[in-house]
Design a protein around this motif. Structure first.
Motif: not given
Length: 195
Positions: A134-139, A159-165, A171-174, A185-187
């Motif tokens: 199991i790997l931690p991912i940041e997209v 983009i509810a699961d993303a951090v949006y700057v 856009l950042r997903w963790s 991931i679809a937006y």
């Protein structure tokens, strides 16, 4: 600031004008690891280490050889100019994590809503974990940026699961990705320009 390094063991260095490397010190530091995925730039994940409390070691900035589990991964730059207490170290590309990005843009100058031309884009990113862990991912992904007071309007959805700057369009997903699992991931976004 000046760093002083005391050589703990006697060394024999030939006087033949050739450069020689020697160990000055060795540290064992706690680190957390994750994979950074930027599908726009590269299909492979980048293994990253976060080292907390690195300031207590006398590290100087410079080019560093990187080894992962005994294998030489390449060179990176150790940036000790950072002012935060966690040091980010790039450990090289890793084929265990792969990504693909597909963007479909509907750009039709006849697509008019009210007084605006409308361009719509659907983005799909697929991340694959090809490892036995199991790997931690940041997209990271990026969308267009427009001035807030301009005539062009930008609207992004799903983009509810993303951090949006917003001011950087970043856009950042963790998340963690299970063994041999894929995540999609679809937006989508639309750009409205005045006629």
């Amino acid at each position: 600031a000046i760093a002083k390094y005391d050589i703990k063991h006697r060394q024999t260095i030939p006087s033949d004008s050739k450069p020689y490397l020697m160990d000055v010190d060795a540290f064992e530091m706690k680190a957390s690891f994750h994979y950074l995925v930027i599908p726009k730039l590269d299909p492979f994940g980048f293994l990253m280490a976060k080292v907390p409390d690195w300031n207590k070691y006398n590290l100087i900035p410079g080019t560093t050889n990187v080894y992962n589990e005994g294998s030489y991964m390449g060179k990176t730059f150790l940036n000790t100019y950072a002012e935060n207490d966690t040091l980010n170290i790039y450990l090289g590309k890793d084929g265990k994590i792969q990504a693909s990005k597909k963007e479909v843009t509907k750009n039709n100058k006849h697509n008019i809503i009210g007084n605006h031309y409308v361009e719509k884009s659907d983005v799909t990113i697929v991340i694959s974990n090809n490892s036995n862990s199991i790997l931690p991912i940041e997209v990271l992904d990026q969308v267009p940026v427009f001035p807030a007071k301009g005539s062009t309007k930008f609207n992004i959805q799903n983009i509810a699961d993303a951090v949006y700057v917003q001011h950087e369009g970043l856009l950042r997903w963790s998340f963690s990705l299970d063994t041999n699992q894929n995540k999609e991931i679809a937006y989508n976004f639309e750009i409205k320009e005045s006629k």
